[in-house]
Design a protein around this motif. Sequence first.
Motif, short mmCIF file in Angstrom:
data_model
loop_
_atom_site.label_atom_id
_atom_site.label_comp_id
_atom_site.label_asym_id
_atom_site.label_seq_id
_atom_site.Cartn_x
_atom_site.Cartn_y
_atom_site.Cartn_z
N VAL A 178 0.84 -1.21 0.00
CA VAL A 178 0.00 0.00 0.00
C VAL A 178 0.87 1.25 0.00
O VAL A 178 0.63 2.21 -0.76
CB VAL A 178 -0.94 0.01 1.22
CG1 VAL A 178 -1.66 1.35 1.33
CG2 VAL A 178 -1.95 -1.12 1.12
N ILE A 179 1.90 1.27 0.85
CA ILE A 179 2.79 2.43 0.93
C ILE A 179 3.51 2.65 -0.40
O ILE A 179 3.60 3.77 -0.89
CB ILE A 179 3.80 2.24 2.08
CG1 ILE A 179 3.06 2.26 3.42
CG2 ILE A 179 4.87 3.32 2.04
CD1 ILE A 179 3.93 1.87 4.60
N ILE A 203 -0.23 -3.06 -3.43
CA ILE A 203 0.32 -2.07 -4.34
C ILE A 203 -0.81 -1.45 -5.17
O ILE A 203 -0.87 -0.23 -5.37
CB ILE A 203 1.38 -2.69 -5.26
CG1 ILE A 203 2.59 -3.14 -4.42
CG2 ILE A 203 1.83 -1.71 -6.34
CD1 ILE A 203 3.64 -3.88 -5.22
N LEU A 204 -1.71 -2.31 -5.67
CA LEU A 204 -2.86 -1.80 -6.43
C LEU A 204 -3.75 -0.93 -5.56
O LEU A 204 -4.24 0.11 -5.99
CB LEU A 204 -3.68 -2.97 -6.98
CG LEU A 204 -3.02 -3.83 -8.07
CD1 LEU A 204 -3.94 -4.99 -8.44
CD2 LEU A 204 -2.70 -3.00 -9.29
N ASN A 205 -3.96 -1.35 -4.31
CA ASN A 205 -4.81 -0.58 -3.41
C ASN A 205 -4.26 0.81 -3.15
O ASN A 205 -4.99 1.79 -3.12
CB ASN A 205 -4.99 -1.33 -2.09
CG ASN A 205 -5.79 -0.54 -1.07
OD1 ASN A 205 -5.23 0.20 -0.27
ND2 ASN A 205 -7.10 -0.70 -1.10
N GLY A 223 -11.96 -1.05 -6.54
CA GLY A 223 -11.97 -2.44 -6.97
C GLY A 223 -10.97 -3.35 -6.30
O GLY A 223 -11.12 -4.57 -6.37
N THR A 224 -9.94 -2.80 -5.64
CA THR A 224 -8.91 -3.68 -5.11
C THR A 224 -9.40 -4.50 -3.92
O THR A 224 -8.88 -5.58 -3.65
CB THR A 224 -7.66 -2.89 -4.72
OG1 THR A 224 -8.03 -1.78 -3.89
CG2 THR A 224 -6.96 -2.34 -5.95
N GLY A 225 -10.40 -3.98 -3.19
CA GLY A 225 -10.99 -4.79 -2.12
C GLY A 225 -11.61 -6.06 -2.66
O GLY A 225 -11.61 -7.10 -1.99
N LEU A 226 -12.12 -6.00 -3.89
CA LEU A 226 -12.69 -7.19 -4.52
C LEU A 226 -11.61 -8.24 -4.77
O LEU A 226 -11.87 -9.44 -4.67
CB LEU A 226 -13.37 -6.81 -5.83
CG LEU A 226 -14.51 -5.78 -5.72
CD1 LEU A 226 -14.96 -5.33 -7.10
CD2 LEU A 226 -15.68 -6.35 -4.93
#
Length: 253
Positions: free
Chosen positions: A86-87, A148-150, A156-159
């Motif tokens: 995430v960072i 990384i996507l989040n 959508g990344t939670g999906l």
Amino acid sequence: MDVINTLGLFIGSLISNTLASLSGGGAGLIQFPLLIFLGLPFSIALATHKVASVALGVGAAIKHIRSGSLNWTLAAYVVAAGSLGVILGANVILFVPGRIAEALLGGLIVGLGLYSLFQKELGQTEQPQHRNHVGMLLGGLGLALIGILNGSLTAGTGLFVTLFLVRWFGFDYKRAVALTLVSVGLFWNGIGAVTMYTAGAEIYWPWIPVLLLGSLLGGYLGAHLATQKSNRLIKRCFELLTFVIGFKLLFGF
């Protein structure tokens, strides 16, 4: 903002976060474009959305804790596994044009929905797997990549996390959604918001109270529905949201 725009912002936030809390992700489908429509530049809208999305995790956490459906040990594992990703993603997105990345992400999300649609019994009952040391290590790497996507993209990344928990670890949809909403909604988005802010992204604070209220109530309401409804209904909501979000990101409408 005037009263009408404020009400529209609240309703949009409430609807998007209710759907996300029920399905395991996708709050940015409505909330993020709405911020841009109301006049915020892309980077400011993204950072503002990240901050507001933390309340989604708070609302979901309150309901799942009360219902006893949340395992904090597993939630801590998901948080730890994805945090570095995430960072990294939150720093990278400030310097990378997003359109191509969004289109690629859209295609992947549509693929998630198709996979879930054709796997009829996926996530209907819990079937524990890959929960030994090797499986947890490999699962952590997968969650780091999703992190990384989040950090870098808006919706959508939670999906991805929801389906990953179902497919790799064998959770049913109810358990996977609960873990995703708390780990991603509360912690990943919180870490991403702080990272973007310290990296120089601007947050539009006057809209934050309205967004926080909509996210908090939506998170609680969606989590309430998720604990009451069947895994099959949650699976169908997940699939519907993947198609809507995926095609939106893919074609940019």
